[in-house]
Each structure stands twice: as C-alpha cells, then as structure tokens.
Motif scaffolding. Structure first.
Motif, PDB file in Angstrom:
ATOM      1  N   GLY A  42       9.069  20.525   6.789  1.00 54.53           N
ATOM      2  CA  GLY A  42       9.843  20.931   5.622  1.00 54.53           C
ATOM      3  C   GLY A  42      10.052  19.854   4.585  1.00 54.53           C
ATOM      4  N   LYS A  43       9.441  18.693   4.802  1.00 52.95           N
ATOM      5  CA  LYS A  43       9.606  17.593   3.862  1.00 52.95           C
ATOM      6  C   LYS A  43       8.264  17.157   3.308  1.00 52.95           C
ATOM      7  N   GLU A  44       8.318  16.417   2.207  1.00 52.93           N
ATOM      8  CA  GLU A  44       7.095  15.904   1.612  1.00 52.93           C
ATOM      9  C   GLU A  44       6.621  14.652   2.357  1.00 52.93           C
ATOM     10  N   ARG A  45       5.343  14.383   2.220  1.00 55.83           N
ATOM     11  CA  ARG A  45       4.799  13.170   2.815  1.00 55.83           C
ATOM     12  C   ARG A  45       5.407  11.957   2.104  1.00 55.83           C
ATOM     13  N   GLU A  46       5.787  10.954   2.898  1.00 58.24           N
ATOM     14  CA  GLU A  46       6.415   9.776   2.333  1.00 58.24           C
ATOM     15  C   GLU A  46       5.780   8.500   2.876  1.00 58.24           C
ATOM     16  N   LEU A  47       5.888   7.462   2.087  1.00 61.81           N
ATOM     17  CA  LEU A  47       5.388   6.155   2.487  1.00 61.81           C
ATOM     18  C   LEU A  47       6.232   5.606   3.628  1.00 61.81           C
ATOM     19  N   VAL A  48       5.556   5.040   4.626  1.00 64.08           N
ATOM     20  CA  VAL A  48       6.249   4.305   5.683  1.00 64.08           C
ATOM     21  C   VAL A  48       6.038   2.811   5.470  1.00 64.08           C
ATOM     22  N   ALA A  49       4.766   2.397   5.432  1.00 63.80           N
ATOM     23  CA  ALA A  49       4.451   0.983   5.237  1.00 63.80           C
ATOM     24  C   ALA A  49       3.003   0.850   4.808  1.00 63.80           C
ATOM     25  N   ILE A  50       2.752  -0.082   3.904  1.00 63.70           N
ATOM     26  CA  ILE A  50       1.394  -0.381   3.504  1.00 63.70           C
ATOM     27  C   ILE A  50       1.202  -1.887   3.444  1.00 63.70           C
ATOM     28  N   LEU A  51      -0.067  -2.283   3.581  1.00 64.88           N
ATOM     29  CA  LEU A  51      -0.427  -3.699   3.620  1.00 64.88           C
ATOM     30  C   LEU A  51      -1.742  -3.864   2.878  1.00 64.88           C
ATOM     31  N   ASN A  52      -1.756  -4.692   1.846  1.00 62.47           N
ATOM     32  CA  ASN A  52      -2.999  -4.847   1.108  1.00 62.47           C
ATOM     33  C   ASN A  52      -3.821  -6.010   1.646  1.00 62.47           C
ATOM     34  N   GLY A  54      -4.496  -8.736   0.450  1.00 63.34           N
ATOM     35  CA  GLY A  54      -3.924 -10.053   0.199  1.00 63.34           C
ATOM     36  C   GLY A  54      -2.756 -10.395   1.091  1.00 63.34           C
ATOM     37  N   GLY A  55      -2.338  -9.429   1.901  1.00 63.90           N
ATOM     38  CA  GLY A  55      -1.240  -9.675   2.826  1.00 63.90           C
ATOM     39  C   GLY A  55       0.114  -9.184   2.372  1.00 63.90           C
ATOM     40  N   SER A  56       0.190  -8.588   1.204  1.00 62.78           N
ATOM     41  CA  SER A  56       1.469  -8.075   0.711  1.00 62.78           C
ATOM     42  C   SER A  56       1.799  -6.756   1.387  1.00 62.78           C
ATOM     43  N   THR A  57       3.066  -6.608   1.718  1.00 55.25           N
ATOM     44  CA  THR A  57       3.520  -5.400   2.400  1.00 55.25           C
ATOM     45  C   THR A  57       4.568  -4.664   1.579  1.00 55.25           C
ATOM     46  N   ASN A  58       4.684  -3.394   1.878  1.00 51.68           N
ATOM     47  CA  ASN A  58       5.718  -2.575   1.271  1.00 51.68           C
ATOM     48  C   ASN A  58       6.208  -1.606   2.342  1.00 51.68           C
ATOM     49  N   TYR A  59       7.498  -1.598   2.579  1.00 47.64           N
ATOM     50  CA  TYR A  59       8.090  -0.733   3.598  1.00 47.64           C
ATOM     51  C   TYR A  59       9.086   0.238   2.963  1.00 47.64           C
ATOM     52  N   ALA A  60       9.193   1.410   3.551  1.00 44.16           N
ATOM     53  CA  ALA A  60      10.268   2.316   3.174  1.00 44.16           C
ATOM     54  C   ALA A  60      11.592   1.683   3.602  1.00 44.16           C
ATOM     55  N   ASP A  61      12.617   1.870   2.810  1.00 44.12           N
ATOM     56  CA  ASP A  61      13.915   1.285   3.132  1.00 44.12           C
ATOM     57  C   ASP A  61      14.398   1.717   4.515  1.00 44.12           C
ATOM     58  N   SER A  62      14.082   2.936   4.885  1.00 47.37           N
ATOM     59  CA  SER A  62      14.583   3.488   6.139  1.00 47.37           C
ATOM     60  C   SER A  62      13.976   2.829   7.379  1.00 47.37           C
ATOM     61  N   VAL A  63      12.871   2.099   7.209  1.00 42.84           N
ATOM     62  CA  VAL A  63      12.218   1.489   8.375  1.00 42.84           C
ATOM     63  C   VAL A  63      12.257  -0.033   8.344  1.00 42.84           C
ATOM     64  N   LYS A  64      12.743  -0.602   7.269  1.00 45.14           N
ATOM     65  CA  LYS A  64      12.792  -2.065   7.165  1.00 45.14           C
ATOM     66  C   LYS A  64      13.605  -2.652   8.312  1.00 45.14           C
ATOM     67  N   GLY A  65      13.050  -3.691   8.905  1.00 42.04           N
ATOM     68  CA  GLY A  65      13.719  -4.333  10.027  1.00 42.04           C
ATOM     69  C   GLY A  65      13.423  -3.698  11.370  1.00 42.04           C
ATOM     70  N   ARG A  66      12.815  -2.521  11.360  1.00 40.80           N
ATOM     71  CA  ARG A  66      12.491  -1.839  12.622  1.00 40.80           C
ATOM     72  C   ARG A  66      10.982  -1.684  12.836  1.00 40.80           C
ATOM     73  N   PHE A  67      10.253  -1.473  11.745  1.00 43.24           N
ATOM     74  CA  PHE A  67       8.806  -1.277  11.825  1.00 43.24           C
ATOM     75  C   PHE A  67       8.090  -2.506  11.277  1.00 43.24           C
ATOM     76  N   THR A  68       6.921  -2.799  11.862  1.00 41.29           N
ATOM     77  CA  THR A  68       6.096  -3.901  11.388  1.00 41.29           C
ATOM     78  C   THR A  68       4.656  -3.437  11.273  1.00 41.29           C
ATOM     79  N   ILE A  69       4.086  -3.633  10.103  1.00 40.64           N
ATOM     80  CA  ILE A  69       2.691  -3.278   9.885  1.00 40.64           C
ATOM     81  C   ILE A  69       1.836  -4.533   9.977  1.00 40.64           C
ATOM     82  N   SER A  70       0.657  -4.379  10.571  1.00 41.00           N
ATOM     83  CA  SER A  70      -0.286  -5.491  10.651  1.00 41.00           C
ATOM     84  C   SER A  70      -1.694  -4.933  10.545  1.00 41.00           C
TER      85      SER A  70
END
Length: 121
Positions: A42-52, A54-70
């Motif tokens: 029932g919800k739209e697709r949303e960003l969780v985490a991405i990594l380019n 160059g090593g830059s990351t972007n996390y959804a606020d709701s997962v910061k501190g809990r999820f780690t992308i590599s």
C-alpha cells in the motif's frame, strides 16, 4: 543484458539482523550507483540506501544508524547489513543499479526482482 540477483531476505524477529546481497551480472563495463529501495504494501517504493562509485552514501532517515550499505566493485555486488530491525522495515527490498554501462553508448538503470523482508513483533 544485465541481471540483478538478490538474496538474504526472510523472516526475523524485531531487534534481529539480516544481510541482503545483490550481484549484477552480464556484460558490464561499469556501474555508477548501487543501492536498495523498498516497498511496503500500500505504499510507494522508497529509497533505503545508495552508494556511488566514489564511495558516497545516502540513507533514508528511518534507517540511519541501523543499516549499512557496502559494495564490492570487482564483483559488481552490493550489500545491505540491517540491524535492529523493526516491524516497520517489513517490505519487499529491491536492488538498484544506476548508470550501468554495458557498451560505449549504452547506459541505463536496472532493478532486481525484489526480496521479501518480514520483521515480526
């Protein structure tokens, strides 16, 4: 053609951990961005985490501190370590490969088929 194959989803209790993996295969020269999105019922697709690349990351606020992308660039594989999981994290998780170059003139985005993550309370 590029295929993204995800693994690691499943059922876990609240507070538990899971690690998702996604391997991109095919005639790939380079991938700019790899990451994860999710879609709950029932919800739209949303960003969780991405990594380019160059090593830059972007996390959804709701997962910061809990999820780690590599990412393992040599294997065209991206990982998502998910800790302290909550019932609100329940969703289908989709792997994303952005700016994927397969030939000199072909660059596009690709999506995986999705893997279910269910967190019970």
């Amino acid at each position: 053609q590029v295929q993204l194959v995800e693994s690691g989803g499943g059922l876990v209790q609240a507070g538990g951990s899971l690690t998702l993996s996604c391997a991109a295969s095919g005639s790939i020269f380079s991938i700019n961005t790899m990451g994860w999105y999710r879609q709950a019922p029932g919800k739209e697709r949303e960003l969780v985490a991405i990594l380019n690349s160059g090593g830059s990351t972007n996390y959804a606020d709701s997962v910061k501190g809990r999820f780690t992308i590599s990412r393992d660039n040599a294997k065209n594989t991206v990982y998502l370590q998910m800790n302290s999981l909550r019932p609100g994290d329940t969703a289908v998780y989709y792997c994303y490969s952005g700016g994927t170059r397969t030939t000199l003139f072909s660059v596009r985005d690709y999506w995986g088929q999705g893997t279910q993550v269910t967190v019970s309370s």
